[in-house]
Design a protein around this motif. Structure first.
Motif, PDB file in Angstrom:
ATOM      1  N   ASP A 216       0.836  -1.196   0.000  1.00  0.00           N
ATOM      2  CA  ASP A 216       0.000   0.000   0.000  1.00  0.00           C
ATOM      3  C   ASP A 216       0.873   1.248   0.000  1.00  0.00           C
ATOM      4  O   ASP A 216       1.936   1.292   0.632  1.00  0.00           O
ATOM      5  N   HIS A 217       0.393   2.266  -0.717  1.00  0.00           N
ATOM      6  CA  HIS A 217       1.097   3.535  -0.805  1.00  0.00           C
ATOM      7  C   HIS A 217       0.146   4.653  -0.380  1.00  0.00           C
ATOM      8  O   HIS A 217      -0.842   4.935  -1.073  1.00  0.00           O
ATOM      9  N   ALA A 218       0.442   5.250   0.774  1.00  0.00           N
ATOM     10  CA  ALA A 218      -0.406   6.330   1.296  1.00  0.00           C
ATOM     11  C   ALA A 218       0.048   7.651   0.686  1.00  0.00           C
ATOM     12  O   ALA A 218       0.700   8.478   1.332  1.00  0.00           O
TER      13      ALA A 218
ATOM     14  N   LEU B 106      -7.317   2.410  -2.539  1.00  0.00           N
ATOM     15  CA  LEU B 106      -7.585   1.915  -1.193  1.00  0.00           C
ATOM     16  C   LEU B 106      -8.891   2.482  -0.638  1.00  0.00           C
ATOM     17  O   LEU B 106      -9.456   1.925   0.303  1.00  0.00           O
ATOM     18  N   LEU B 107      -9.381   3.565  -1.207  1.00  0.00           N
ATOM     19  CA  LEU B 107     -10.603   4.201  -0.731  1.00  0.00           C
ATOM     20  C   LEU B 107     -11.705   4.076  -1.777  1.00  0.00           C
ATOM     21  O   LEU B 107     -11.435   4.064  -2.983  1.00  0.00           O
ATOM     22  N   ASP B 108     -12.937   3.962  -1.307  1.00  0.00           N
ATOM     23  CA  ASP B 108     -14.073   3.926  -2.225  1.00  0.00           C
ATOM     24  C   ASP B 108     -14.083   5.184  -3.088  1.00  0.00           C
ATOM     25  O   ASP B 108     -13.855   6.296  -2.600  1.00  0.00           O
ATOM     26  N   GLY B 109     -14.362   4.985  -4.365  1.00  0.00           N
ATOM     27  CA  GLY B 109     -14.443   6.112  -5.277  1.00  0.00           C
ATOM     28  C   GLY B 109     -13.118   6.517  -5.874  1.00  0.00           C
ATOM     29  O   GLY B 109     -13.060   7.457  -6.680  1.00  0.00           O
ATOM     30  N   GLY B 110     -12.045   5.830  -5.504  1.00  0.00           N
ATOM     31  CA  GLY B 110     -10.736   6.155  -6.053  1.00  0.00           C
ATOM     32  C   GLY B 110     -10.575   5.614  -7.468  1.00  0.00           C
ATOM     33  O   GLY B 110     -11.464   4.982  -8.034  1.00  0.00           O
ATOM     34  N   THR B 111      -9.413   5.834  -8.037  1.00  0.00           N
ATOM     35  CA  THR B 111      -9.145   5.486  -9.431  1.00  0.00           C
ATOM     36  C   THR B 111      -8.227   4.283  -9.522  1.00  0.00           C
ATOM     37  O   THR B 111      -7.206   4.206  -8.832  1.00  0.00           O
ATOM     38  N   SER B 112      -8.610   3.323 -10.383  1.00  0.00           N
ATOM     39  CA  SER B 112      -7.729   2.212 -10.731  1.00  0.00           C
ATOM     40  C   SER B 112      -6.947   2.580 -11.984  1.00  0.00           C
ATOM     41  O   SER B 112      -7.410   3.365 -12.811  1.00  0.00           O
ATOM     42  N   TYR B 113      -5.776   1.975 -12.142  1.00  0.00           N
ATOM     43  CA  TYR B 113      -4.942   2.262 -13.305  1.00  0.00           C
ATOM     44  C   TYR B 113      -4.604   0.956 -14.022  1.00  0.00           C
ATOM     45  O   TYR B 113      -4.179  -0.029 -13.389  1.00  0.00           O
ATOM     46  N   ASP B 114      -4.832   0.961 -15.328  1.00  0.00           N
ATOM     47  CA  ASP B 114      -4.539  -0.200 -16.159  1.00  0.00           C
ATOM     48  C   ASP B 114      -3.022  -0.382 -16.244  1.00  0.00           C
ATOM     49  O   ASP B 114      -2.318   0.527 -16.681  1.00  0.00           O
ATOM     50  N   PRO B 115      -2.493  -1.556 -15.805  1.00  0.00           N
ATOM     51  CA  PRO B 115      -1.043  -1.758 -15.882  1.00  0.00           C
ATOM     52  C   PRO B 115      -0.475  -1.553 -17.279  1.00  0.00           C
ATOM     53  O   PRO B 115       0.687  -1.144 -17.434  1.00  0.00           O
ATOM     54  N   GLY B 116      -1.289  -1.804 -18.321  1.00  0.00           N
ATOM     55  CA  GLY B 116      -0.822  -1.609 -19.688  1.00  0.00           C
ATOM     56  C   GLY B 116      -0.596  -0.153 -20.039  1.00  0.00           C
ATOM     57  O   GLY B 116       0.071   0.144 -21.038  1.00  0.00           O
TER      58      GLY B 116
ATOM     59  N   GLY C  93       1.734  10.748 -18.888  1.00  0.00           N
ATOM     60  CA  GLY C  93       2.307  11.836 -18.108  1.00  0.00           C
ATOM     61  C   GLY C  93       1.419  12.364 -17.004  1.00  0.00           C
ATOM     62  O   GLY C  93       1.806  13.303 -16.301  1.00  0.00           O
ATOM     63  N   GLY C  94       0.234  11.788 -16.830  1.00  0.00           N
ATOM     64  CA  GLY C  94      -0.673  12.257 -15.795  1.00  0.00           C
ATOM     65  C   GLY C  94      -0.255  11.818 -14.400  1.00  0.00           C
ATOM     66  O   GLY C  94       0.706  11.062 -14.212  1.00  0.00           O
ATOM     67  N   LEU C  95      -1.010  12.307 -13.409  1.00  0.00           N
ATOM     68  CA  LEU C  95      -0.710  11.993 -12.014  1.00  0.00           C
ATOM     69  C   LEU C  95      -1.370  10.676 -11.598  1.00  0.00           C
ATOM     70  O   LEU C  95      -2.431  10.300 -12.106  1.00  0.00           O
ATOM     71  N   LEU C  96      -0.736  10.014 -10.662  1.00  0.00           N
ATOM     72  CA  LEU C  96      -1.323   8.855  -9.983  1.00  0.00           C
ATOM     73  C   LEU C  96      -1.935   9.352  -8.684  1.00  0.00           C
ATOM     74  O   LEU C  96      -1.243   9.968  -7.862  1.00  0.00           O
ATOM     75  N   ARG C  97      -3.224   9.105  -8.506  1.00  0.00           N
ATOM     76  CA  ARG C  97      -3.922   9.657  -7.354  1.00  0.00           C
ATOM     77  C   ARG C  97      -4.236   8.529  -6.369  1.00  0.00           C
ATOM     78  O   ARG C  97      -4.917   7.574  -6.698  1.00  0.00           O
ATOM     79  N   GLY C  98      -3.723   8.673  -5.157  1.00  0.00           N
ATOM     80  CA  GLY C  98      -3.866   7.633  -4.149  1.00  0.00           C
ATOM     81  C   GLY C  98      -4.794   8.035  -3.023  1.00  0.00           C
ATOM     82  O   GLY C  98      -5.504   9.035  -3.137  1.00  0.00           O
ATOM     83  N   PRO C  99      -4.766   7.219  -1.950  1.00  0.00           N
ATOM     84  CA  PRO C  99      -3.858   6.115  -1.690  1.00  0.00           C
ATOM     85  C   PRO C  99      -4.151   4.899  -2.578  1.00  0.00           C
ATOM     86  O   PRO C  99      -5.296   4.678  -2.971  1.00  0.00           O
ATOM     87  N   LEU C 100      -3.085   4.121  -2.858  1.00  0.00           N
ATOM     88  CA  LEU C 100      -3.178   3.044  -3.822  1.00  0.00           C
ATOM     89  C   LEU C 100      -2.608   1.746  -3.256  1.00  0.00           C
ATOM     90  O   LEU C 100      -1.704   1.750  -2.427  1.00  0.00           O
ATOM     91  N   ARG C 101      -3.152   0.648  -3.744  1.00  0.00           N
ATOM     92  CA  ARG C 101      -2.601  -0.690  -3.463  1.00  0.00           C
ATOM     93  C   ARG C 101      -2.028  -1.243  -4.762  1.00  0.00           C
ATOM     94  O   ARG C 101      -2.739  -1.330  -5.773  1.00  0.00           O
ATOM     95  N   THR C 102      -0.762  -1.604  -4.732  1.00  0.00           N
ATOM     96  CA  THR C 102      -0.109  -2.137  -5.926  1.00  0.00           C
ATOM     97  C   THR C 102       0.159  -3.626  -5.745  1.00  0.00           C
ATOM     98  O   THR C 102       0.504  -4.092  -4.645  1.00  0.00           O
ATOM     99  N   THR C 103      -0.003  -4.359  -6.826  1.00  0.00           N
ATOM    100  CA  THR C 103       0.327  -5.788  -6.850  1.00  0.00           C
ATOM    101  C   THR C 103       1.288  -6.010  -8.005  1.00  0.00           C
ATOM    102  O   THR C 103       1.022  -5.575  -9.132  1.00  0.00           O
TER     103      THR C 103
END
Length: 274
Positions: free
Chosen positions: A140-142, A165-175, A191-201
């Protein structure tokens, strides 16, 4: 010693009366608490073949630490033990065959102990190199809105999911992500931003193990094996395996011979050689 996943583990316990004498009990029950909190109660033969010496066979189904609790009545007696089960994927850099060959061992009598120290060797190597054995990492990345994420366990083979990690957040396609495999930096291709908090696998480790890494693993294994057996075989002819070949390393003490550290230095990604 830990058991491999899927094997039958024989659990044993002695029942003694208040005076310490082995004796058969009226009832004998063994309860295994699995890592997920569920329990199992394998059958116990009563009376046992040998007075007071009980056993039960349990087929391991879940990796991790299990608690084993024996309870007896008539007389009242109890004991508690642990059962460790290895994951399906071996956490070793060297095969058992290679490890035994390096230690000059030909029988199977000490295979369990060789496996234990071989796995411990992999942990010591990865302290310097990051993951060598391929595994799936979930972390997890806070973070808020960032240009890139720094994964903590490079080298990275593949990012398989980046989820909120939070409801309503954004998922990102690994591709749609750029991944710097060597250092574990993840960013968006657009080039856009990654908006967290996020869980990476992601999958981490090495598809090919360089010879300096496998060579260092052999040296560390030999050292650990020899220091556990100061009067027994296992060391290479002419090798010095006493503590004089090491200097204390932060976090590892005297576990790593200097020559192994020198081999691993080109692949240093850990804190030990900062």
């Amino acid at each position: 010693m830990p058991f491999d996943l899927g094997v039958t583990a024989r659990l044993t316990a002695d029942c003694r009366d208040p005076g310490g004498t082995l004796t058969n009990a009226d009832t004998a029950v063994v309860t295994i608490t699995l890592p997920d909190g569920t329990t199992a109660t394998p059958a116990v033969t009563n009376p046992p073949e040998q007075t007071g010496r009980y056993y039960a066979d349990y087929v391991t189904a879940v990796p991790g630490r299990h608690t084993v609790r024996w309870t007896f009545t008539g007389p009242v007696h109890a004991s508690t033990d642990v059962l460790d089960v290895r994951p399906e994927q071996a956490p070793a850099i060297l095969s058992l065959r290679d490890a035994k060959q390096h230690l000059n061992l030909t029988s199977t009598h000490e295979d369990d102990e060789v496996t234990f120290w071989n796995n411990a060797t992999a942990t010591a190597v990865e302290y310097f190199t990051g993951p060598v054995v391929i595994r799936t990492v979930v972390e997890d990345h806070a973070v808020g809105a960032v240009q890139a994420l720094a994964l903590r366990r490079p080298p990275v083979l593949e990012v398989t999911a980046v989820e909120p990690l939070l409801d309503g957040g954004t998922s990102y396609d690994p591709g749609q992500l750029n991944v710097d495999a060597a250092v574990g930096i993840v960013s968006r291709k657009d080039g856009g931003l990654l908006r967290g908090p996020l869980r990476t696998t992601y999958r981490a480790g090495r598809l090919t193990v360089a010879e300096n890494i496998s060579g260092a693993a052999r040296i560390i294994l030999q050292h650990l094996w020899a220091t556990q057996r100061p009067t027994r075989g296992g060391a290479l002819p002419g090798a010095r395996d006493d503590f004089s070949v090491t200097e204390p390393i932060p976090g590892l003490g005297y576990a790593i011979p200097n020559r192994a550290v020198q081999l691993l230095n080109p692949d240093d990604q850990g804190p030990g050689l900062a």
